[in-house]
Write an enzyme that holds these catalytic residues in place. Structure first.
Site, PDB file in Angstrom:
ATOM      1  CD  GLU A  39      34.965  39.948  29.369  1.00 34.90           C
ATOM      2  OE1 GLU A  39      33.723  39.828  29.377  1.00 34.90           O
ATOM      3  OE2 GLU A  39      35.653  40.175  30.395  1.00 34.90           O
ATOM      4  CD  GLU A  49      42.639  35.039  31.219  1.00 37.73           C
ATOM      5  OE1 GLU A  49      42.234  36.205  31.168  1.00 37.73           O
ATOM      6  OE2 GLU A  49      43.848  34.751  31.394  1.00 37.73           O
ATOM      7  CG  ASP A  53      47.965  41.393  31.928  1.00 40.39           C
ATOM      8  OD1 ASP A  53      47.269  41.323  32.958  1.00 40.39           O
ATOM      9  OD2 ASP A  53      48.304  40.399  31.273  1.00 40.39           O
ATOM     10  CG  ASP A 110      42.911  50.244  37.508  1.00 40.45           C
ATOM     11  OD1 ASP A 110      43.838  49.840  36.767  1.00 40.45           O
ATOM     12  OD2 ASP A 110      42.545  49.618  38.526  1.00 40.45           O
ATOM     13  CB  THR A 163      36.168  42.783  36.099  1.00 40.11           C
ATOM     14  OG1 THR A 163      37.156  43.759  36.423  1.00 40.11           O
ATOM     15  CG2 THR A 163      35.427  43.193  34.845  1.00 40.11           C
TER      16      THR A 163
END
Ligand SMILES: C[S@@+](CC[C@H](N)C(=O)[O-])C[C@H]1O[C@@H](n2cnc3c(N)ncnc32)[C@H](O)[C@@H]1O
Length: 202
Positions: free
Chosen positions: A34, A59, A108, A144, A182
């Site tokens: 991920e 991350e 992002d 999105d 999430t």
């Protein structure tokens, strides 16, 4: 050096293209990746549901790392390794065809035109992603932001090594059955409902 005691992973530059992630768990299990796991809700949730799979999460931000570590500890998970780094050098270190599944969930968005070159999904990123994924590996991208959905779809298809999963291609607005929500997704900050693009590495 790979630390097998703590659920974290340090990847030296010298390992370029040679790190076999299955070795992290001492067996030949499937490895899922991920990229940009944020607070780790999805990563930790999937790792709890798939204890037979090994997970690598990348991350760069310490707050997300701390949250994910808390979740890993709370669930007593032993099948996750976290890297507090940009995913790109980590991906560069991985062996060819070593990843069975990859998730890029709400990366992002960089919505402004002049920022869009900073988006993660670039042609060169897809070359590396394709190299490290096994044939048949599933890759899930979600966003999105409409312009990112359009751009990512074009770039995945232009690469030529990712097929848009047929049953999902007809239904890209419905969250996949195996998706876990999430934190970023719940904030609904984008300019469209989430778009789910599932690809199969050919
Ligand atoms: C918009 S947030 C989404 C986080 C999470 N996937 C979610 O849906 O809640 C994007 C995340 O990607 C991380 N990120 C940005 N660039 C990255 C990179 N090059 N490699 C790995 N993670 C990155 C950021 O730190 C941030 O946590």
């Amino acid at each position: 050096m790979i630390d097998t005691l703590l659920p974290t992973l340090q990847v030296p530059d010298a390992l370029e293209g040679t790190l076999d992630p299955a070795g992290l768990f001492g067996d030949a299990r499937d490895m899922w990746l991920e990229i940009g796991f944020g607070g780790g809700e999805h990563l930790v949730g999937q790792a709890g549901l798939h204890k037979e799979v090994g997970f690598i999460g990348c991350e760069p931000f310490i707050e997300g790392m701390a949250k994910a570590l808390t979740g890993i500890e709370a669930q007593g998970l032993t099948n996750v390794r976290l890297v507090m780094e940009d995913a790109r050098p980590v991906m560069a270190s991985l062996k060819d065809r070593s990843i069975a599944r990859a998730f890029i969930l709400f990366p992002d968005p960089w919505p402004k035109k002049r920022q869009q070159k900073r988006r993660l999904i670039q042609p060169e990123f897809l070359v590396v992603l394709h190299r490290i994924c096994k044939p048949g590996a599933k890759v899930r991208f979600a966003t999105d932001v409409k312009s990112y959905a359009d751009e990512a779809l074009q770039r995945f298809l232009a690469h030529g090594g990712f097929d848009w999963q047929a049953e999902r291609a007809d239904d890209w607005r419905t969250p996949p059955e195996d998706h876990l929500t999430t934190r970023y997704e719940s904030k609904k900050l984008g300019d469209c409902a989430p778009v789910w693009l599932d690809f199969i590495r050919s």
